[in-house]
Design a protein around this motif. Structure first.
Motif, PDB file in Angstrom:
ATOM      1  N   ALA A 139       0.821  -1.211   0.000  1.00 33.73           N
ATOM      2  CA  ALA A 139       0.000   0.000   0.000  1.00 33.73           C
ATOM      3  C   ALA A 139       0.854   1.259   0.000  1.00 33.73           C
ATOM      4  CB  ALA A 139      -0.917   0.004   1.225  1.00 33.73           C
ATOM      5  N   HIS A 140       0.257   2.341  -0.497  1.00 33.04           N
ATOM      6  CA  HIS A 140       0.950   3.633  -0.515  1.00 33.04           C
ATOM      7  C   HIS A 140       1.195   4.167   0.889  1.00 33.04           C
ATOM      8  CE1 HIS A 140       0.699   4.268  -4.821  1.00 33.04           C
ATOM      9  NE2 HIS A 140      -0.596   4.005  -4.807  1.00 33.04           N
ATOM     10  N   ALA A 141       0.219   3.963   1.805  1.00 26.95           N
ATOM     11  CA  ALA A 141       0.292   4.569   3.133  1.00 26.95           C
ATOM     12  C   ALA A 141      -0.762   3.937   4.029  1.00 26.95           C
ATOM     13  CB  ALA A 141       0.074   6.083   3.045  1.00 26.95           C
ATOM     14  N   VAL A 142      -0.628   4.211   5.335  1.00 25.14           N
ATOM     15  CA  VAL A 142      -1.663   3.904   6.315  1.00 25.14           C
ATOM     16  C   VAL A 142      -2.221   5.219   6.826  1.00 25.14           C
ATOM     17  CG1 VAL A 142      -2.156   2.955   8.605  1.00 25.14           C
ATOM     18  CG2 VAL A 142      -0.687   1.703   7.024  1.00 25.14           C
ATOM     19  N   HIS A 143      -3.530   5.373   6.717  1.00 23.03           N
ATOM     20  CA  HIS A 143      -4.218   6.575   7.163  1.00 23.03           C
ATOM     21  C   HIS A 143      -4.653   6.425   8.620  1.00 23.03           C
ATOM     22  CE1 HIS A 143      -8.422   7.594   8.184  1.00 23.03           C
ATOM     23  NE2 HIS A 143      -8.153   8.790   7.715  1.00 23.03           N
ATOM     24  N   CYS A 144      -4.630   7.533   9.374  1.00 21.46           N
ATOM     25  CA  CYS A 144      -5.198   7.532  10.721  1.00 21.46           C
ATOM     26  C   CYS A 144      -5.595   8.950  11.095  1.00 21.46           C
ATOM     27  CB  CYS A 144      -4.223   6.949  11.745  1.00 21.46           C
ATOM     28  SG  CYS A 144      -2.794   7.986  12.104  1.00 21.46           S
ATOM     29  N   PHE A 145      -6.189   9.108  12.296  1.00 23.85           N
ATOM     30  CA  PHE A 145      -6.595  10.426  12.791  1.00 23.85           C
ATOM     31  C   PHE A 145      -6.383  10.471  14.291  1.00 23.85           C
ATOM     32  CE2 PHE A 145     -10.369   7.734  12.130  1.00 23.85           C
ATOM     33  CZ  PHE A 145     -10.750   7.521  13.460  1.00 23.85           C
ATOM     34  N   SER A 146      -6.509  11.654  14.875  1.00 26.44           N
ATOM     35  CA  SER A 146      -6.209  11.802  16.301  1.00 26.44           C
ATOM     36  C   SER A 146      -7.349  11.369  17.199  1.00 26.44           C
ATOM     37  CB  SER A 146      -5.855  13.262  16.609  1.00 26.44           C
ATOM     38  OG  SER A 146      -6.989  14.112  16.448  1.00 26.44           O
ATOM     39  N   GLY A 147      -8.573  11.755  16.864  1.00 31.16           N
ATOM     40  CA  GLY A 147      -9.715  11.590  17.742  1.00 31.16           C
ATOM     41  C   GLY A 147     -10.103  12.908  18.397  1.00 31.16           C
ATOM     42  N   ILE A 148     -11.283  12.915  19.013  1.00 36.07           N
ATOM     43  CA  ILE A 148     -11.811  14.089  19.700  1.00 36.07           C
ATOM     44  C   ILE A 148     -11.245  14.151  21.113  1.00 36.07           C
ATOM     45  CG2 ILE A 148     -13.944  15.157  20.553  1.00 36.07           C
ATOM     46  CD1 ILE A 148     -15.388  13.754  18.217  1.00 36.07           C
ATOM     47  N   VAL A 149     -10.937  15.345  21.587  1.00 38.89           N
ATOM     48  CA  VAL A 149     -10.428  15.513  22.950  1.00 38.89           C
ATOM     49  C   VAL A 149     -11.508  15.074  23.943  1.00 38.89           C
ATOM     50  CG1 VAL A 149      -9.534  17.135  24.653  1.00 38.89           C
ATOM     51  CG2 VAL A 149      -8.963  17.424  22.225  1.00 38.89           C
ATOM     52  N   PRO A 150     -11.209  14.120  24.827  1.00 39.23           N
ATOM     53  CA  PRO A 150     -12.224  13.659  25.783  1.00 39.23           C
ATOM     54  C   PRO A 150     -12.627  14.763  26.757  1.00 39.23           C
ATOM     55  CG  PRO A 150     -10.373  12.116  25.650  1.00 39.23           C
ATOM     56  CD  PRO A 150      -9.954  13.364  24.939  1.00 39.23           C
ATOM     57  N   PRO A 151     -13.854  14.737  27.238  1.00 38.49           N
ATOM     58  CA  PRO A 151     -14.284  15.719  28.238  1.00 38.49           C
ATOM     59  C   PRO A 151     -13.368  15.696  29.460  1.00 38.49           C
ATOM     60  CG  PRO A 151     -16.168  14.474  27.423  1.00 38.49           C
ATOM     61  CD  PRO A 151     -14.943  13.804  26.874  1.00 38.49           C
ATOM     62  N   GLY A 152     -13.034  16.873  29.943  1.00 34.65           N
ATOM     63  CA  GLY A 152     -12.192  16.977  31.120  1.00 34.65           C
ATOM     64  C   GLY A 152     -10.710  16.849  30.866  1.00 34.65           C
ATOM     65  N   THR A 153     -10.311  16.703  29.610  1.00 38.60           N
ATOM     66  CA  THR A 153      -8.894  16.563  29.252  1.00 38.60           C
ATOM     67  C   THR A 153      -8.388  17.869  28.653  1.00 38.60           C
ATOM     68  OG1 THR A 153      -9.169  14.205  28.790  1.00 38.60           O
ATOM     69  CG2 THR A 153      -7.227  15.280  27.865  1.00 38.60           C
ATOM     70  N   ASP A 154      -7.305  18.423  29.203  1.00 35.47           N
ATOM     71  CA  ASP A 154      -6.741  19.635  28.619  1.00 35.47           C
ATOM     72  C   ASP A 154      -5.969  19.274  27.354  1.00 35.47           C
ATOM     73  OD1 ASP A 154      -3.608  19.661  29.267  1.00 35.47           O
ATOM     74  OD2 ASP A 154      -4.668  18.825  31.001  1.00 35.47           O
ATOM     75  N   ARG A 155      -5.801  20.248  26.489  1.00 38.70           N
ATOM     76  CA  ARG A 155      -5.216  19.988  25.173  1.00 38.70           C
ATOM     77  C   ARG A 155      -3.757  19.566  25.258  1.00 38.70           C
ATOM     78  NH1 ARG A 155      -8.152  21.341  20.749  1.00 38.70           N
ATOM     79  NH2 ARG A 155      -6.291  21.742  19.494  1.00 38.70           N
ATOM     80  N   ASP A 156      -2.996  20.108  26.210  1.00 37.60           N
ATOM     81  CA  ASP A 156      -1.602  19.697  26.329  1.00 37.60           C
ATOM     82  C   ASP A 156      -1.506  18.207  26.663  1.00 37.60           C
ATOM     83  OD1 ASP A 156      -0.652  22.203  25.743  1.00 37.60           O
ATOM     84  OD2 ASP A 156      -0.348  22.799  27.826  1.00 37.60           O
ATOM     85  N   THR A 157      -2.362  17.750  27.564  1.00 37.63           N
ATOM     86  CA  THR A 157      -2.387  16.325  27.897  1.00 37.63           C
ATOM     87  C   THR A 157      -2.784  15.497  26.687  1.00 37.63           C
ATOM     88  OG1 THR A 157      -2.912  16.773  30.219  1.00 37.63           O
ATOM     89  CG2 THR A 157      -3.478  14.581  29.367  1.00 37.63           C
ATOM     90  N   ALA A 158      -3.770  15.990  25.936  1.00 39.10           N
ATOM     91  CA  ALA A 158      -4.216  15.267  24.740  1.00 39.10           C
ATOM     92  C   ALA A 158      -3.083  15.149  23.722  1.00 39.10           C
ATOM     93  CB  ALA A 158      -5.419  15.967  24.125  1.00 39.10           C
ATOM     94  N   TRP A 159      -2.344  16.223  23.521  1.00 39.44           N
ATOM     95  CA  TRP A 159      -1.226  16.162  22.574  1.00 39.44           C
ATOM     96  C   TRP A 159      -0.168  15.170  23.046  1.00 39.44           C
ATOM     97  CZ3 TRP A 159      -1.425  17.446  17.788  1.00 39.44           C
ATOM     98  CH2 TRP A 159      -2.210  18.522  17.357  1.00 39.44           C
ATOM     99  N   ASP A 160       0.110  15.154  24.349  1.00 44.31           N
ATOM    100  CA  ASP A 160       1.088  14.204  24.880  1.00 44.31           C
ATOM    101  C   ASP A 160       0.633  12.766  24.642  1.00 44.31           C
ATOM    102  OD1 ASP A 160       2.695  16.263  25.728  1.00 44.31           O
ATOM    103  OD2 ASP A 160       2.022  16.202  27.819  1.00 44.31           O
TER     104      ASP A 160
END
Length: 320
Positions: A139-160
């Motif tokens: 295959a050319h590549a494998v596609h994926c995505f991050s997902g939605i930030v869960p409730p109560g999770t700050d963005r810095d934690t989500a990025w980590d």
């Protein structure tokens, strides 16, 4: 399909025939159709349809009805699929956006951002399986995505969490020689091209990390027009998805029902030397998948014929 028998369909291609008849134009784009838009068809029937219609490839979403990544004998089933793709002359990109393949009660869950480590590991495991499948299919590549930030999770934690969850997948992708193409998805943590570059920085810009660019998403929320998004994404572009869309509304639409001006977008893909698949992405129209597959390819070919002349030379570092 409507109002009479219409013209006869072209015969299926024999193995290897595509390589003898492929267009000589190095700017020629290759179009595919996503199996998530053909979910009511058996995979073998879907592949036969796409080859019959003249598509160059397929965006294969690993799902319970199409190469289930958790059913027994995945390696053997993948080998059989590789032979079928070769016989039909179809290229492939592996996509991982199945709605309920991991959790029958939670759409797209669990994600790489979930609070529970075991849930994040389940999503990582799916991506590791996808890398193995992609390597076996060429295959050319494998596609994926991050997902939605869960409730109560700050963005810095989500990025980590995202960076840590992707690290073993990127290692596997490097070993397999298959790029991981992350898709900016409206409403997700990683929603824009700027977010993709933020992830690159967090991970130290690893070589296997690439980009899936969905043209409709560019129309939906990017500050640049879609054609300019293509040029900006050129050095990292490993997979492209395409459909129509309206500004500010995340709704995948059949061609002609949205606001996108397609000839400049296709010209930009050709100009940057993009040689992966450009895959039609209409998952909510699967109930009429054969109809939309039949009409989408002629639309894209007409739009390609209407593309303007190249604006500039291929940018350094663009994907080939």
């Amino acid at each position: 399909m409507h109002g009479g028998p219409g013209p006869a369909r072209p015969r299926l291609r024999e193995a290897g025939e595509r390589h003898m008849t492929a267009p000589a134009d190095p700017r020629a784009l290759r179009f595919g159709y996503g199996t998530n838009g053909l979910a009511d068809l058996r995979l073998d029937d879907a592949l036969g349809l796409l080859a019959d219609l003249g598509y160059d490839g397929v965006g294969l979403t690993l799902d319970h009805m199409h190469l289930d990544p958790y059913a027994p004998d995945l390696a053997a089933r993948t080998r059989r699929l590789a032979h079928r793709l070769a016989a039909l002359g179809l290229e492939v990109t592996v996509e991982t956006g199945a709605r309920y393949v991991l959790d029958p009660r939670r759409k797209h869950g669990p994600t790489l951002l979930d609070a529970a480590p075991e849930d994040r590991r389940r999503r990582t495991d799916l991506l590791l399986r996808a890398v193995r499948v992609a390597a076996d299919l060429g295959a050319h590549a494998v596609h994926c995505f991050s997902g939605i930030v869960p409730p109560g999770t700050d963005r810095d934690t989500a990025w980590d969490r995202l960076a840590a969850s992707l690290a073993p997948v990127l290692d596997a992708a490097a070993t397999a020689g298959v790029p991981l193409a992350v898709e900016p998805e409206p409403g997700h943590l990683l929603a824009t091209l700027a977010d993709f570059h933020h992830l690159r920085g967090l991970l130290g810009d690893p070589a296997p990390l690439g980009l899936t660019l969905d043209i409709g998403h560019c129309q939906c929320l990017e500050p640049l027009p879609p054609a300019d998004c293509v040029r900006a994404a050129a050095p990292w572009l490993r997979h492209a998805q395409i459909e129509d869309m309206r500004r500010g509304v995340h709704d995948h639409l059949p061609f002609g029902e949205g606001e996108i001006d397609f000839p400049p977008v296709l010209a930009a893909l050709a100009d940057i030397g993009y040689r992966g698949l450009t895959v039609v992405e209409l998952p909510r129209h699967s109930h009429a998948g054969p109809h939309h597959a039949e009409r989408s390819l002629p639309f894209l070919r007409r739009a390609t014929a209407d593309t303007p002349a190249p604006r500039s030379a291929t940018p350094e570092g663009s994907t080939v």
